[in-house]
Scaffold this motif. Structure first.
Motif, mmCIF file in Angstrom:
data_model
loop_
_atom_site.group_PDB
_atom_site.id
_atom_site.type_symbol
_atom_site.label_atom_id
_atom_site.label_comp_id
_atom_site.label_asym_id
_atom_site.label_seq_id
_atom_site.Cartn_x
_atom_site.Cartn_y
_atom_site.Cartn_z
ATOM 1 N N ILE A 140 -10.430 7.841 -1.792
ATOM 2 C CA ILE A 140 -9.012 7.751 -0.756
ATOM 3 C C ILE A 140 -8.777 8.817 -0.393
ATOM 4 C CG2 ILE A 140 -6.821 6.724 -0.797
ATOM 5 C CD1 ILE A 140 -7.646 4.614 -2.905
ATOM 6 N N SER A 141 -8.568 8.778 0.994
ATOM 7 C CA SER A 141 -8.005 10.200 1.568
ATOM 8 C C SER A 141 -6.671 10.713 1.119
ATOM 9 C CB SER A 141 -7.651 9.842 3.165
ATOM 10 O OG SER A 141 -7.043 10.924 3.664
ATOM 11 N N SER A 142 -6.621 12.044 0.908
ATOM 12 C CA SER A 142 -5.597 12.389 0.238
ATOM 13 C C SER A 142 -4.465 12.430 1.206
ATOM 14 C CB SER A 142 -5.802 13.916 -0.189
ATOM 15 O OG SER A 142 -6.072 14.681 1.043
ATOM 16 N N ALA A 143 -4.360 11.987 2.594
ATOM 17 C CA ALA A 143 -3.447 11.658 3.475
ATOM 18 C C ALA A 143 -2.617 10.597 2.987
ATOM 19 C CB ALA A 143 -3.956 11.882 4.680
ATOM 20 N N MET A 144 -3.291 9.661 2.229
ATOM 21 C CA MET A 144 -2.541 8.461 1.993
ATOM 22 C C MET A 144 -1.835 8.477 0.614
ATOM 23 S SD MET A 144 -4.045 4.490 1.425
ATOM 24 C CE MET A 144 -4.330 4.378 3.158
ATOM 25 N N PRO A 145 -0.573 8.520 0.602
ATOM 26 C CA PRO A 145 0.195 8.483 -0.806
ATOM 27 C C PRO A 145 -0.183 7.634 -1.728
ATOM 28 C CG PRO A 145 1.451 8.475 1.209
ATOM 29 C CD PRO A 145 0.335 7.832 1.601
ATOM 30 N N GLY A 146 0.092 8.283 -2.861
ATOM 31 C CA GLY A 146 -0.373 7.414 -4.348
ATOM 32 C C GLY A 146 0.596 6.100 -4.278
ATOM 33 N N THR A 147 1.697 6.276 -3.900
ATOM 34 C CA THR A 147 2.467 5.156 -3.853
ATOM 35 C C THR A 147 2.086 3.783 -3.163
ATOM 36 O OG1 THR A 147 3.859 6.405 -2.521
ATOM 37 C CG2 THR A 147 4.408 6.541 -4.943
ATOM 38 N N ALA A 148 1.517 4.574 -1.846
ATOM 39 C CA ALA A 148 1.105 3.463 -0.907
ATOM 40 C C ALA A 148 0.105 2.694 -1.627
ATOM 41 C CB ALA A 148 0.649 3.965 0.305
ATOM 42 N N VAL A 149 -1.088 3.554 -2.228
ATOM 43 C CA VAL A 149 -2.009 2.740 -2.821
ATOM 44 C C VAL A 149 -1.757 1.818 -3.937
ATOM 45 C CG1 VAL A 149 -4.150 2.949 -4.056
ATOM 46 C CG2 VAL A 149 -3.659 4.690 -2.254
ATOM 47 N N ALA A 150 -0.766 2.421 -4.650
ATOM 48 C CA ALA A 150 -0.391 1.795 -5.852
ATOM 49 C C ALA A 150 0.344 0.463 -5.418
ATOM 50 C CB ALA A 150 0.467 2.317 -6.853
ATOM 51 N N LEU A 151 1.267 0.364 -4.364
ATOM 52 C CA LEU A 151 1.795 -0.775 -3.775
ATOM 53 C C LEU A 151 1.088 -1.870 -3.314
ATOM 54 C CD1 LEU A 151 4.621 -2.010 -2.890
ATOM 55 C CD2 LEU A 151 4.557 -0.774 -0.731
ATOM 56 N N GLY A 152 -0.198 -1.392 -2.421
ATOM 57 C CA GLY A 152 -1.063 -2.293 -1.953
ATOM 58 C C GLY A 152 -1.694 -3.115 -2.997
ATOM 59 N N THR A 153 -2.077 -2.260 -4.182
ATOM 60 C CA THR A 153 -2.611 -2.884 -5.432
ATOM 61 C C THR A 153 -1.646 -4.010 -5.801
ATOM 62 O OG1 THR A 153 -4.116 -0.914 -5.620
ATOM 63 C CG2 THR A 153 -3.827 -2.601 -7.644
ATOM 64 N N GLY A 154 -0.454 -3.469 -6.076
ATOM 65 C CA GLY A 154 0.578 -4.464 -6.600
ATOM 66 C C GLY A 154 0.732 -5.869 -5.846
ATOM 67 N N VAL A 155 0.561 -5.508 -4.697
ATOM 68 C CA VAL A 155 0.985 -6.752 -3.626
ATOM 69 C C VAL A 155 -0.462 -7.478 -3.699
ATOM 70 C CG1 VAL A 155 0.922 -7.544 -1.136
ATOM 71 C CG2 VAL A 155 2.433 -5.449 -1.797
#
Length: 187
Positions: A104-119
């Motif tokens: 995953i691109s480092s430009a994408m925040p880890g919190t966004a990845v985690a939120l997407g997974t949670g959703v």
């Protein structure tokens, strides 16, 4: 690029379903023991596919953990179940998830990845309730669910950031600590 994010979410969803189905057939301590194959699998994938260097100390620690797992699940023993293969499938899916996370691109925040997974997992849970039914939770259960959600969110963010910034093979052995909690919960 959203490909690695979508792959991570898909592996998390399918892995969750495989884990939950297996959990309905085997004790949590036994399944958690099988899941401890994950550090070995992730370290191997990191070394072979990502060309990470793995020290002899790390290999020895992983092998000791693997031997411990084998003592707990006792393959070929009376307590062994073919359902444990669902745990092995889950391990494979999580390895793919970790490799996708690494891409995953480092430009994408880890919190966004985690939120997407949670959703995605929350939506999956909603779909499952259509087939499995729903019991209205009491206040105590809602409190436990809320606390669990907070810890899960923290775990998702920490896991995503650890895999993206460090060697996968370094973070993998820390997964053995989960076995202690599973054994305590089983008692």
């Amino acid at each position: 690029e959203t490909g690695p994010v979508l792959l991570r979410m898909a592996m998390e969803a399918v892995g969750t379903v495989a884990y939950l189905i297996t959990l309905t057939q085997v004790p949590i301590a036994g399944l958690t023991a099988v899941m401890q194959l994950l550090p070995v699998a992730v370290t191997f994938a990191g070394a072979r596919l990502l060309r990470e260097k793995v020290s002899a100390h790390r290999v020895i620690a992983l092998l000791i953990g693997l031997v411990g797992v084998l003592f707990i699940i006792k393959p070929g023993g009376d307590d062994f179940s073919p359902w444990f293969l669902g745990g092995v499938l889950t391990v494979g899916l999580i390895v793919v998830r970790e490799l996708a996370t690494r891409n995953i691109s480092s430009a994408m925040p880890g919190t966004a990845v985690a939120l997407g997974t949670g959703v995605v997992i929350t939506m999956l849970g909603a779909v499952i309730t259509i087939f499995a039914g729903w019991d209205r939770p009491d206040a105590s259960t809602l409190g436990l669910l809320g606390a669990g959600a907070c810890f899960l969110s923290l775990g998702y963010v920490s896991s995503v950031n650890a895999v993206r910034t460090g060697d996968i093979s370094f973070t993998a052995p820390f997964r053995y600590s989960v076995l202690i909690f599973a054994i305590v919960l089983q008692i």
